[in-house]
Design a protein around this motif. Sequence first.
Motif, short mmCIF file in Angstrom:
data_model
loop_
_atom_site.label_atom_id
_atom_site.label_comp_id
_atom_site.label_asym_id
_atom_site.label_seq_id
_atom_site.Cartn_x
_atom_site.Cartn_y
_atom_site.Cartn_z
N ASP A 112 -66.42 -0.06 -11.55
CA ASP A 112 -66.32 -1.28 -12.36
C ASP A 112 -67.63 -2.05 -12.37
OD1 ASP A 112 -63.72 -0.83 -13.08
OD2 ASP A 112 -62.85 -2.17 -11.59
N GLU A 113 -67.75 -2.89 -13.37
CA GLU A 113 -68.89 -3.80 -13.47
C GLU A 113 -68.69 -4.94 -12.47
OE1 GLU A 113 -71.57 -3.25 -15.36
OE2 GLU A 113 -70.64 -1.39 -16.05
N ARG B 227 -63.30 -1.90 -17.51
CA ARG B 227 -64.19 -2.00 -16.34
C ARG B 227 -64.86 -3.36 -16.22
NH1 ARG B 227 -67.00 3.92 -15.91
NH2 ARG B 227 -65.06 5.01 -15.52
N VAL B 228 -64.77 -4.15 -17.27
CA VAL B 228 -65.30 -5.51 -17.22
C VAL B 228 -64.15 -6.51 -17.05
CG1 VAL B 228 -66.48 -7.29 -18.58
CG2 VAL B 228 -67.31 -4.95 -18.63
#
Length: 189
Positions: free
Chosen positions: A119-120, A89-90
């Motif tokens: 997501d980030e 997600r990063v």
Amino acid sequence: MVFSRKKIIIKPEYQIKLALTFFIAIIVYSLILGAIIFYPLYSALNSATGIEEQARISAMVLFLHQRVWVGFLVVAALAAVHAIFSSHRVVGPMYRFEKAVEELKKGNYAFRIRIRNRDEFKEMEVLFNGLAETLELKRNRGMQLHSDVRTRIETISALLEAEGAAYPEDVRRLTQGLINEINARGASI
């Protein structure tokens, strides 16, 4: 339409390194925890006076050895897998940003990115797309200015060729208008 990423491991060098770091950290923490658990038992075993007491403590130590170390390895492996999925997600958005910056460097200001809701860096999507839009607008204005200047210079050139230099006031007026417009547009770019 649901936007999803097909690959879990996007940047293997980063994600695998992160997973190994988590795995090793959990193993080290587990060894420390094992020492905290087993040291008192070994001390009690060494200070036990009777065979029955030694047998009871030994049985407890063996029982714990059979369970604890396997549990620590399973937890470490799960932490490593969790690190890969969490980093997804990063790393995914960062990968998109890298590709988007490459597109901007190539001059493709129409390029926009989309980041998944889970997501980030979702807030960076708006900022990046705003930047791309601003660059595209400025490039379009610059191209329009170039086109306008070229047309006016061609007009002045045609006027000079057709009339000779008989009408210097017209040429001066057109030239000054062109300079004023370039200055005005240059200030807004």
